[in-house]
Design a protein around this motif. Structure first.
Motif, PDB file in Angstrom:
ATOM      1  N   ILE A 136      -9.902  -8.139   0.623  1.00 42.26           N
ATOM      2  CA  ILE A 136      -9.078  -9.021  -0.210  1.00 42.26           C
ATOM      3  C   ILE A 136      -7.664  -9.084   0.352  1.00 42.26           C
ATOM      4  N   ILE A 137      -7.134  -7.919   0.724  1.00 42.89           N
ATOM      5  CA  ILE A 137      -5.788  -7.868   1.303  1.00 42.89           C
ATOM      6  C   ILE A 137      -5.724  -8.666   2.593  1.00 42.89           C
ATOM      7  N   CYS A 138      -6.743  -8.527   3.452  1.00 41.24           N
ATOM      8  CA  CYS A 138      -6.761  -9.273   4.720  1.00 41.24           C
ATOM      9  C   CYS A 138      -6.745 -10.776   4.472  1.00 41.24           C
ATOM     10  N   GLY A 139      -7.571 -11.233   3.539  1.00 44.99           N
ATOM     11  CA  GLY A 139      -7.607 -12.659   3.220  1.00 44.99           C
ATOM     12  C   GLY A 139      -6.290 -13.142   2.656  1.00 44.99           C
ATOM     13  N   ALA A 140      -5.665 -12.321   1.812  1.00 44.01           N
ATOM     14  CA  ALA A 140      -4.387 -12.696   1.209  1.00 44.01           C
ATOM     15  C   ALA A 140      -3.280 -12.731   2.257  1.00 44.01           C
ATOM     16  N   GLU A 141      -3.255 -11.742   3.136  1.00 45.03           N
ATOM     17  CA  GLU A 141      -2.221 -11.709   4.186  1.00 45.03           C
ATOM     18  C   GLU A 141      -2.313 -12.918   5.093  1.00 45.03           C
ATOM     19  N   ALA A 142      -3.547 -13.282   5.487  1.00 50.20           N
ATOM     20  CA  ALA A 142      -3.731 -14.427   6.385  1.00 50.20           C
ATOM     21  C   ALA A 142      -3.281 -15.725   5.719  1.00 50.20           C
ATOM     22  N   ALA A 143      -3.645 -15.901   4.451  1.00 44.89           N
ATOM     23  CA  ALA A 143      -3.268 -17.124   3.737  1.00 44.89           C
ATOM     24  C   ALA A 143      -1.756 -17.204   3.543  1.00 44.89           C
ATOM     25  N   ALA A 144      -1.126 -16.073   3.221  1.00 43.74           N
ATOM     26  CA  ALA A 144       0.324 -16.063   3.033  1.00 43.74           C
ATOM     27  C   ALA A 144       1.040 -16.367   4.347  1.00 43.74           C
ATOM     28  N   ALA A 145       0.608 -15.709   5.430  1.00 44.28           N
ATOM     29  CA  ALA A 145       1.257 -15.914   6.725  1.00 44.28           C
ATOM     30  C   ALA A 145       1.123 -17.361   7.191  1.00 44.28           C
ATOM     31  N   ALA A 146      -0.046 -17.974   6.954  1.00 45.33           N
ATOM     32  CA  ALA A 146      -0.268 -19.351   7.379  1.00 45.33           C
ATOM     33  C   ALA A 146       0.673 -20.324   6.678  1.00 45.33           C
ATOM     34  N   ARG A 147       1.212 -19.911   5.552  1.00 43.99           N
ATOM     35  CA  ARG A 147       2.124 -20.769   4.785  1.00 43.99           C
ATOM     36  C   ARG A 147       3.557 -20.268   4.804  1.00 43.99           C
ATOM     37  N   GLY A 148       3.823 -19.371   5.764  1.00 48.47           N
ATOM     38  CA  GLY A 148       5.190 -18.927   5.975  1.00 48.47           C
ATOM     39  C   GLY A 148       5.690 -17.897   4.994  1.00 48.47           C
ATOM     40  N   TYR A 149       4.782 -17.154   4.354  1.00 48.72           N
ATOM     41  CA  TYR A 149       5.166 -16.128   3.392  1.00 48.72           C
ATOM     42  C   TYR A 149       4.806 -14.751   3.926  1.00 48.72           C
ATOM     43  N   LEU A 150       5.631 -13.782   3.594  1.00 43.40           N
ATOM     44  CA  LEU A 150       5.345 -12.381   3.911  1.00 43.40           C
ATOM     45  C   LEU A 150       4.725 -11.734   2.682  1.00 43.40           C
ATOM     46  N   LEU A 151       3.601 -11.043   2.871  1.00 42.25           N
ATOM     47  CA  LEU A 151       2.938 -10.348   1.767  1.00 42.25           C
ATOM     48  C   LEU A 151       3.182  -8.856   1.906  1.00 42.25           C
ATOM     49  N   MET A 152       3.807  -8.268   0.891  1.00 43.89           N
ATOM     50  CA  MET A 152       4.009  -6.826   0.847  1.00 43.89           C
ATOM     51  C   MET A 152       2.943  -6.227  -0.064  1.00 43.89           C
ATOM     52  N   VAL A 153       2.258  -5.184   0.404  1.00 41.08           N
ATOM     53  CA  VAL A 153       1.172  -4.559  -0.346  1.00 41.08           C
ATOM     54  C   VAL A 153       1.558  -3.131  -0.694  1.00 41.08           C
ATOM     55  N   THR A 154       1.369  -2.765  -1.951  1.00 43.46           N
ATOM     56  CA  THR A 154       1.661  -1.404  -2.394  1.00 43.46           C
ATOM     57  C   THR A 154       0.628  -0.988  -3.430  1.00 43.46           C
ATOM     58  N   SER A 155       0.442   0.320  -3.546  1.00 42.34           N
ATOM     59  CA  SER A 155      -0.462   0.832  -4.575  1.00 42.34           C
ATOM     60  C   SER A 155       0.251   0.941  -5.914  1.00 42.34           C
ATOM     61  N   GLY A 156       1.568   0.843  -5.924  1.00 39.18           N
ATOM     62  CA  GLY A 156       2.314   0.895  -7.178  1.00 39.18           C
ATOM     63  C   GLY A 156       2.178   2.221  -7.908  1.00 39.18           C
ATOM     64  N   HIS A 157       2.144   3.333  -7.154  1.00 43.16           N
ATOM     65  CA  HIS A 157       2.078   4.643  -7.808  1.00 43.16           C
ATOM     66  C   HIS A 157       3.293   4.848  -8.707  1.00 43.16           C
ATOM     67  N   ASP A 158       3.187   5.803  -9.620  1.00 43.36           N
ATOM     68  CA  ASP A 158       4.236   6.021 -10.608  1.00 43.36           C
ATOM     69  C   ASP A 158       5.620   6.154  -9.990  1.00 43.36           C
ATOM     70  N   GLN A 159       5.697   6.844  -8.848  1.00 38.92           N
ATOM     71  CA  GLN A 159       7.004   7.073  -8.263  1.00 38.92           C
ATOM     72  C   GLN A 159       7.627   5.796  -7.721  1.00 38.92           C
ATOM     73  N   HIS A 160       6.808   4.724  -7.576  1.00 41.84           N
ATOM     74  CA  HIS A 160       7.324   3.459  -7.072  1.00 41.84           C
ATOM     75  C   HIS A 160       7.683   2.484  -8.194  1.00 41.84           C
ATOM     76  N   HIS A 161       7.270   2.768  -9.423  1.00 42.48           N
ATOM     77  CA  HIS A 161       7.419   1.793 -10.503  1.00 42.48           C
ATOM     78  C   HIS A 161       8.856   1.337 -10.676  1.00 42.48           C
ATOM     79  N   LYS A 162       9.780   2.278 -10.715  1.00 35.88           N
ATOM     80  CA  LYS A 162      11.177   1.946 -10.986  1.00 35.88           C
ATOM     81  C   LYS A 162      11.717   1.008  -9.914  1.00 35.88           C
ATOM     82  N   ARG A 163      11.416   1.308  -8.660  1.00 38.02           N
ATOM     83  CA  ARG A 163      11.899   0.489  -7.555  1.00 38.02           C
ATOM     84  C   ARG A 163      11.263  -0.900  -7.588  1.00 38.02           C
ATOM     85  N   LEU A 164       9.958  -0.959  -7.865  1.00 31.87           N
ATOM     86  CA  LEU A 164       9.283  -2.251  -7.915  1.00 31.87           C
ATOM     87  C   LEU A 164       9.844  -3.128  -9.024  1.00 31.87           C
ATOM     88  N   LEU A 165      10.081  -2.525 -10.178  1.00 28.10           N
ATOM     89  CA  LEU A 165      10.630  -3.284 -11.298  1.00 28.10           C
ATOM     90  C   LEU A 165      12.014  -3.831 -10.958  1.00 28.10           C
TER      91      LEU A 165
END
Length: 348
Positions: free
Chosen positions: A81-110
């Motif tokens: 799913i990530i591979c398909g999403a990355e390819a589609a985003a790149a083809a349209r000039g977008y960068l896709l950032m992927v994260t697991s969103g673990h608890d320690q990342h929540h504050k930064r992501l928000l």
């Protein structure tokens, strides 16, 4: 929308800092101590303050970055799913950032989301611990949910028809002569597991087979859980001759445990999985499974998200993709045998 009566002064009062500190935390966070930034962010959430500069940024500018949050890194199902999403985003000039969103990342992501660092968000699974906190934030970028429904969040979703897929899979087992069909489920809090269980039950009822509660084992999705579930099932007076698993990971655990118990798959026990991860093709025997077009799902999710980002498609609700039952070596035609007339029989 922001209540205009809520001011930066209220944020400062709630956080116990000056308005200058609040302004600096928003515009130059690197110049403010982390503990102070945390107090300011909590105060903003408490009073519901949204800086107008951020609102304008989100409404009128695009940074051409998308964020995708998955349940955990390295999940075999979501890799394609990530591979398909990355390819589609790149083809349209977008960068896709992927994260697991673990608890320690929540504050930064928000913080990043609130500051308009991403044009859109792909979420994998409505039970992700971050989703409730996301809905407490305003404004939010457009969101698309992948692989699961979430009616309570009013999000557009991209997934297969899990109930129909399960129904057709169990019907296949019935049509190949199996009658004692067990179900190893994932966590029942997951909606896709609920739908797959409903499909299993409906298929049994369609064939006039009573639903035997002892044939249904629920637990976490892991190889170990699959192994334990098979041990439990094979200890029954009339053990199953086929097992429908809610994931390939569970099915691989079943096959491993069957070998340990001296059972031959599929002669003694047919096994079906769900997901068609790469290992399903290379297990021994290769696993019969419900295949989901994960590359397509990733691509279509990005296209749906970008339509919403650009205002082309405001539609909510479910967007279904096709599935396919891949027949491989873990299932076989089973000759009919009469069960004894007495005993704990699962047949009606």
């Amino acid at each position: 929308m922001q209540n205009q009566d809520i001011t930066m002064q209220q944020v400062a009062k709630n956080a116990g800092v000056s308005t200058a500190t609040v302004s600096r935390a928003l515009t130059h966070p690197e110049k403010v101590a982390e503990a102070t930034r945390d107090r300011v962010e909590r105060a903003m959430m408490t009073v519901g303050y949204i800086p107008q500069t951020i609102t304008r940024h989100i409404r009128h500018r695009r940074c051409r970055q998308l964020l995708m949050i998955t349940p955990e890194h390295g999940d075999a199902f979501f890799n394609e799913i990530i591979c398909g999403a990355e390819a589609a985003a790149a083809a349209r000039g977008y960068l896709l950032m992927v994260t697991s969103g673990h608890d320690q990342h929540h504050k930064r992501l928000l913080t990043l989301l609130r500051n308009g660092q991403f044009d859109g968000l792909l979420l994998s699974g409505s039970r992700h611990p971050l989703i409730k906190r996301l809905y407490e934030q305003l404004p939010l970028p457009p969101i698309v949910l992948i692989s699961e429904t979430a009616s309570e969040w009013d999000l557009p979703t991209l997934h297969i028809d899990n109930m129909t897929a399960a129904f057709q899979t169990v019907r296949y087992l019935q049509q190949t002569g199996h009658r004692r069909i067990a179900c190893i489920s994932g966590p029942q809090a997951l909606r896709q597991c609920q739908y797959r269980l409903q499909g299993y039950i409906q298929a049994l009822q369609r064939d006039g087979i009573c639903v035997e509660p002892r044939y249904i084992v629920a637990g976490e999705i892991s190889v170990t859980a699959g192994s334990r579930a098979l041990q439990q099932l094979m200890s029954l007076p009339y053990p199953p001759n086929a097992v429908f698993c809610h994931s390939d990971i569970l099915a691989l655990g079943v096959i491993r445990q069957a070998k340990k118990m001296g059972l031959h798959v599929p002669r003694d026990l047919s096994v079906v999985g769900f997901g068609d991860i790469e290992m399903a093709r290379y297990s021994d025997p290769p696993l019969t499974t419900v295949s989901q077009p994960r590359l397509t799902m990733g691509r279509e999710a990005v296209l749906l998200l970008l339509n919403r980002v650009t205002g082309k498609s405001p539609s909510q609700g479910s967007h279904l993709v096709d599935f396919e039952l891949k027949i491989r070596g873990s299932t076989t035609l089973r000759p009919q045998k009469r069960l004894p007339a007495t005993g704990n029989q699962p047949l009606c």
